[in-house]
Scaffold this active site. Structure first.
Site, PDB file in Angstrom:
ATOM      1  N   ARG A   1       0.823  -1.215   0.000  1.00  0.00           N
ATOM      2  CA  ARG A   1       0.000   0.000   0.000  1.00  0.00           C
ATOM      3  C   ARG A   1       0.857   1.264   0.000  1.00  0.00           C
ATOM      4  NH1 ARG A   1      -5.500  -1.512   2.038  1.00  0.00           N
ATOM      5  NH2 ARG A   1      -5.973   0.654   2.378  1.00  0.00           N
TER       6      ARG A   1
ATOM      7  N   TYR B   1       0.803   4.272  -2.549  1.00  0.00           N
ATOM      8  CA  TYR B   1      -0.309   5.217  -2.374  1.00  0.00           C
ATOM      9  C   TYR B   1      -0.097   6.043  -1.106  1.00  0.00           C
ATOM     10  CZ  TYR B   1      -5.187   6.844  -2.110  1.00  0.00           C
ATOM     11  OH  TYR B   1      -6.335   7.600  -2.038  1.00  0.00           O
TER      12      TYR B   1
ATOM     13  N   GLU C   1       2.541   6.487   0.988  1.00  0.00           N
ATOM     14  CA  GLU C   1       3.744   7.330   1.060  1.00  0.00           C
ATOM     15  C   GLU C   1       3.733   8.383  -0.047  1.00  0.00           C
ATOM     16  OE1 GLU C   1       5.305   7.400   3.660  1.00  0.00           O
ATOM     17  OE2 GLU C   1       6.032   5.465   4.377  1.00  0.00           O
TER      18      GLU C   1
ATOM     19  N   ASN D   1     -12.929   7.235   3.451  1.00  0.00           N
ATOM     20  CA  ASN D   1     -13.692   6.426   2.477  1.00  0.00           C
ATOM     21  C   ASN D   1     -15.000   7.097   2.069  1.00  0.00           C
ATOM     22  OD1 ASN D   1     -11.956   4.655   4.199  1.00  0.00           O
ATOM     23  ND2 ASN D   1     -12.576   3.145   2.675  1.00  0.00           N
TER      24      ASN D   1
ATOM     25  N   VAL E   1     -17.381  -0.943  -1.249  1.00  0.00           N
ATOM     26  CA  VAL E   1     -18.796  -0.618  -1.460  1.00  0.00           C
ATOM     27  C   VAL E   1     -19.242  -1.080  -2.848  1.00  0.00           C
ATOM     28  CG1 VAL E   1     -20.483   1.255  -1.628  1.00  0.00           C
ATOM     29  CG2 VAL E   1     -18.756   1.308   0.174  1.00  0.00           C
ATOM     30  N   SER E   2     -18.429  -0.785  -3.870  1.00  0.00           N
ATOM     31  CA  SER E   2     -18.818  -1.194  -5.225  1.00  0.00           C
ATOM     32  C   SER E   2     -18.798  -2.717  -5.352  1.00  0.00           C
ATOM     33  CB  SER E   2     -17.923  -0.520  -6.267  1.00  0.00           C
ATOM     34  OG  SER E   2     -16.584  -0.529  -5.863  1.00  0.00           O
TER      35      SER E   2
ATOM     36  N   THR F   1     -12.789  -2.037  10.495  1.00  0.00           N
ATOM     37  CA  THR F   1     -13.823  -0.994  10.346  1.00  0.00           C
ATOM     38  C   THR F   1     -13.408   0.071   9.333  1.00  0.00           C
ATOM     39  OG1 THR F   1     -12.956   0.448  12.084  1.00  0.00           O
ATOM     40  CG2 THR F   1     -14.531  -1.272  12.763  1.00  0.00           C
TER      41      THR F   1
ATOM     42  N   ARG G   1     -10.702   2.562  11.211  1.00  0.00           N
ATOM     43  CA  ARG G   1     -10.564   3.911  10.650  1.00  0.00           C
ATOM     44  C   ARG G   1     -11.837   4.714  10.883  1.00  0.00           C
ATOM     45  NH1 ARG G   1      -9.349   3.721   4.726  1.00  0.00           N
ATOM     46  NH2 ARG G   1      -7.239   3.192   5.323  1.00  0.00           N
TER      47      ARG G   1
HETATM   48  P1  NAD Z   1     -10.905   7.678  -9.164  1.00  0.00           P
HETATM   49  O1  NAD Z   1      -9.948   6.582  -9.480  1.00  0.00           O
HETATM   50  O2  NAD Z   1     -12.327   7.508  -9.569  1.00  0.00           O
HETATM   51  O3  NAD Z   1     -10.402   9.044  -9.781  1.00  0.00           O
HETATM   52  C1  NAD Z   1      -9.060   9.369  -9.978  1.00  0.00           C
HETATM   53  C2  NAD Z   1      -8.948  10.066 -11.330  1.00  0.00           C
HETATM   54  O4  NAD Z   1      -7.571  10.444 -11.544  1.00  0.00           O
HETATM   55  C3  NAD Z   1      -9.346   9.152 -12.487  1.00  0.00           C
HETATM   56  O5  NAD Z   1     -10.221   9.835 -13.351  1.00  0.00           O
HETATM   57  C4  NAD Z   1      -8.021   8.834 -13.164  1.00  0.00           C
HETATM   58  O6  NAD Z   1      -8.155   8.545 -14.544  1.00  0.00           O
HETATM   59  C5  NAD Z   1      -7.221  10.095 -12.878  1.00  0.00           C
HETATM   60  N1  NAD Z   1      -5.767   9.880 -12.922  1.00  0.00           N
HETATM   61  C6  NAD Z   1      -5.059   8.893 -12.322  1.00  0.00           C
HETATM   62  N2  NAD Z   1      -3.745   9.054 -12.592  1.00  0.00           N
HETATM   63  C7  NAD Z   1      -3.640  10.190 -13.349  1.00  0.00           C
HETATM   64  C8  NAD Z   1      -2.545  10.864 -13.943  1.00  0.00           C
HETATM   65  N3  NAD Z   1      -1.284  10.441 -13.798  1.00  0.00           N
HETATM   66  N4  NAD Z   1      -2.796  11.980 -14.679  1.00  0.00           N
HETATM   67  C9  NAD Z   1      -4.071  12.436 -14.857  1.00  0.00           C
HETATM   68  N5  NAD Z   1      -5.144  11.818 -14.317  1.00  0.00           N
HETATM   69  C10 NAD Z   1      -4.923  10.710 -13.567  1.00  0.00           C
HETATM   70  O7  NAD Z   1     -10.807   7.932  -7.598  1.00  0.00           O
HETATM   71  P2  NAD Z   1     -11.627   8.916  -6.646  1.00  0.00           P
HETATM   72  O8  NAD Z   1     -12.264   8.106  -5.611  1.00  0.00           O
HETATM   73  O9  NAD Z   1     -12.441   9.876  -7.426  1.00  0.00           O
HETATM   74  O10 NAD Z   1     -10.432   9.713  -5.959  1.00  0.00           O
HETATM   75  C11 NAD Z   1     -10.092  11.037  -6.328  1.00  0.00           C
HETATM   76  C12 NAD Z   1      -9.002  11.563  -5.417  1.00  0.00           C
HETATM   77  O11 NAD Z   1      -9.465  11.568  -4.074  1.00  0.00           O
HETATM   78  C13 NAD Z   1      -7.730  10.725  -5.456  1.00  0.00           C
HETATM   79  O12 NAD Z   1      -6.624  11.591  -5.372  1.00  0.00           O
HETATM   80  C14 NAD Z   1      -7.840   9.894  -4.208  1.00  0.00           C
HETATM   81  O13 NAD Z   1      -6.577   9.530  -3.731  1.00  0.00           O
HETATM   82  C15 NAD Z   1      -8.557  10.823  -3.265  1.00  0.00           C
HETATM   83  N6  NAD Z   1      -9.287  10.088  -2.214  1.00  0.00           N
HETATM   84  C16 NAD Z   1     -10.434   9.398  -2.507  1.00  0.00           C
HETATM   85  C17 NAD Z   1     -11.070   8.696  -1.504  1.00  0.00           C
HETATM   86  C18 NAD Z   1     -12.338   7.935  -1.754  1.00  0.00           C
HETATM   87  O14 NAD Z   1     -12.830   7.255  -0.843  1.00  0.00           O
HETATM   88  N7  NAD Z   1     -12.947   8.008  -2.905  1.00  0.00           N
HETATM   89  C19 NAD Z   1     -10.543   8.689  -0.198  1.00  0.00           C
HETATM   90  C20 NAD Z   1      -9.365   9.380   0.039  1.00  0.00           C
HETATM   91  C21 NAD Z   1      -8.751  10.100  -0.963  1.00  0.00           C
HETATM   92  N1  UDP Z   2     -12.782  -5.404   1.480  1.00  0.00           N
HETATM   93  C1  UDP Z   2     -13.532  -6.562   1.597  1.00  0.00           C
HETATM   94  N2  UDP Z   2     -14.017  -7.137   0.452  1.00  0.00           N
HETATM   95  C2  UDP Z   2     -13.824  -6.607  -0.779  1.00  0.00           C
HETATM   96  C3  UDP Z   2     -13.073  -5.407  -0.898  1.00  0.00           C
HETATM   97  C4  UDP Z   2     -12.570  -4.837   0.261  1.00  0.00           C
HETATM   98  O1  UDP Z   2     -13.750  -7.074   2.701  1.00  0.00           O
HETATM   99  O2  UDP Z   2     -14.313  -7.183  -1.762  1.00  0.00           O
HETATM  100  C5  UDP Z   2     -12.272  -4.771   2.708  1.00  0.00           C
HETATM  101  C6  UDP Z   2     -10.803  -4.395   2.656  1.00  0.00           C
HETATM  102  O3  UDP Z   2     -10.008  -5.484   3.067  1.00  0.00           O
HETATM  103  C7  UDP Z   2     -10.758  -3.245   3.633  1.00  0.00           C
HETATM  104  C8  UDP Z   2     -12.129  -2.593   3.508  1.00  0.00           C
HETATM  105  O4  UDP Z   2     -12.963  -3.559   2.879  1.00  0.00           O
HETATM  106  O5  UDP Z   2     -10.612  -3.709   4.948  1.00  0.00           O
HETATM  107  C9  UDP Z   2     -12.129  -1.316   2.677  1.00  0.00           C
HETATM  108  O6  UDP Z   2     -11.493  -1.599   1.451  1.00  0.00           O
HETATM  109  P1  UDP Z   2     -11.392  -0.550   0.254  1.00  0.00           P
HETATM  110  O7  UDP Z   2     -10.529  -1.193  -0.784  1.00  0.00           O
HETATM  111  O8  UDP Z   2     -12.742  -0.106  -0.146  1.00  0.00           O
HETATM  112  O9  UDP Z   2     -10.697   0.731   0.876  1.00  0.00           O
HETATM  113  P2  UDP Z   2      -9.433   0.988   1.855  1.00  0.00           P
HETATM  114  O10 UDP Z   2      -8.881  -0.315   2.331  1.00  0.00           O
HETATM  115  O11 UDP Z   2      -8.472   1.735   1.028  1.00  0.00           O
HETATM  116  O12 UDP Z   2     -10.036   1.760   2.964  1.00  0.00           O
END
Ligand code: NAD
Ligand code: UDP
Ligand code: UDP
Length: 316
Positions: free
Chosen positions: A147, A150, A152, A179, A193-194, A215, A282
């Site tokens: 991990r 992402y 670091e 999340n 979730v998806s 969590t 978390r």
């Molecule tokens: P996502 O994967 O749907 O969106 C990321 C977007 O960045 C995508 O459209 C992808 O094509 C684009 N992308 C990736 N690498 C790229 C590059 N090198 N140049 C240009 N575009 C690039 O993810 P998301 O959930 O919408 O996340 C958006 C941001 O929010 C990310 O920076 C993610 O780390 C941060 N974030 C999201 C969550 C969450 O739960 N969704 C939580 C914490 C942080």
């Molecule tokens: N997870 C799970 N089943 C899945 C996908 C994820 O149990 O099909 C768990 C995963 O191990 C983690 C939590 O759900 O503990 C959240 O995972 P996600 O990948 O959504 O986000 P993150 O770990 O980055 O918070």
């Protein structure tokens, strides 16, 4: 940059992704001009299809690890794959996206004098030993695990933001996003979730990793976008980092049963191995967001989940 009208010209990197596309919608609704930059690695044109013919919206296919020369007033830097499955697919590119992407966007912000937002993450806290996590907590991150590209990468991006702020006087806003879920998450992106919703809708087994006792706390996308936009409007000297997330915490087994119940699915639970370094707990401490921007997530989990389930039905 000099503005000849009151409209703000705003760059959203990662604007074709899940969060980025909702942010583009919000900024367009507010009357701004939006420049969406995305390399479409995990994002999709469908997420912004409805905006493509809008006169105040523009899309550029571009990778933020390469320099970008445009003229804008504000930058929201969201480009980065967010699902572990995606960010581990090409971990070197993930680190480059966070680090080189941040350098380029900060260089751009410096040249044009734009205020700049960084989408940081709760992953900077790693597998947290302080619970819930306040912004003052420095985290517990493995620097060499699967991990780390992402976690670091995002930590280094925060470092760069604060150094450009201290060294070059840039106006920065750093959010640590927890999340988040909602329509336009990629149906195959591997996030919990998806995965669970698609499995429940298809009547396939729900894949719970480990014992499912870990969590997470899930925030609906509309609440999160409110928080991001409010953070961007804070006074100039306020930098964050600011946690944005919903403190409503649940185990993955609880999440599975909510989704099974809501979809009326007959799916069973299938336990799978827990991936390495998977955080055990978390939950955001959101007191700073409450005090600073009066922000509190308002969408009830059940309501957010049913909107998300409705969205995913088209992919079954
Ligand atoms: P996502 O994967 O749907 O969106 C990321 C977007 O960045 C995508 O459209 C992808 O094509 C684009 N992308 C990736 N690498 C790229 C590059 N090198 N140049 C240009 N575009 C690039 O993810 P998301 O959930 O919408 O996340 C958006 C941001 O929010 C990310 O920076 C993610 O780390 C941060 N974030 C999201 C969550 C969450 O739960 N969704 C939580 C914490 C942080
Ligand atoms: N997870 C799970 N089943 C899945 C996908 C994820 O149990 O099909 C768990 C995963 O191990 C983690 C939590 O759900 O503990 C959240 O995972 P996600 O990948 O959504 O986000 P993150 O770990 O980055 O918070
Ligand atoms: N950069 C960019 N767009 C700009 C200005 C700079 O992509 O409009 C990039 C530039 O290529 C450089 C990085 O941002 O690699 C950092 O710029 P900065 O001015 O901070 O550093 P320097 O150019 O001195 O290395």
């Amino acid at each position: 940059m000099r503005n000849y009208n009151s409209r703000q010209r705003i760059l959203v990197t990662g604007g074709a992704g899940f969060l980025g596309s909702h942010l583009c919608d919000r900024l367009i609704e507010q009357g701004n001009e939006v420049l969406c930059v995305d390399n479409l690695f995990t994002g999709a044109k469908q997420n912004i299809e409805h905006l493509l013919s809008h006169p105040r919206f523009e899309f550029i296919r571009h990778d933020v690890t390469f320099p970008l020369f445009v003229e804008v007033d504000q930058i929201y830097n969201l480009a980065c794959p967010a699902s572990p499955v995606h960010y581990q697919h090409d971990p070197v590119q993930t680190t480059k996206t966070s680090v080189h992407g941040a350098i380029n966007m900060l260089g751009l912000a410096k040249r044009v004098g734009a205020k700049i937002f960084q989408a940081s993450t709760s992953e900077v806290y790693g597998d947290p030993v302080v619970h819930p996590q306040p912004e003052a907590y420095w985290g517990n991150v493995n620097p060499i695990g699967i991990r780390s590209c992402y976690d670091e990468g995002k930590r280094c991006a925060e470092t760069l933001f604060f150094d450009y702020h201290r060294q070059h006087g840039l106006e920065i806003k750093v959010a640590r996003i927890f999340n988040t879920y909602g329509p336009r998450m990629h149906q195959n992106d591997g996030r919990v979730v998806s995965n669970f919703i698609m499995q429940a809708l298809r009547g396939e087994p729900i894949t719970v990793f480990g014992e499912g006792k870990q969590t997470r706390s899930f925030c609906f996308v509309d609440d999160l976008i409110d928080g991001i936009v409010a953070l961007m409007s804070t006074p100039k000297d306020f930098t964050g980092p600011m946690n944005l997330g919903n403190p409503h915490e649940m185990t993955m087994l609880e999440l599975a049963s909510h989704i099974v119940e809501l979809t009326g699915s007959r799916s069973t639970i299938e336990f799978k191995p827990l991936p390495a370094d998977d955080p055990t707990q978390r939950r955001p401490d959101t007191r700073l967001a409450e005090e600073m921007i009066g922000w509190n997530p308002s969408v009830h989990f059940r309501d957010g989940l049913s909107k998300t389930v409705d969205y995913f039905k088209r992919f079954v």
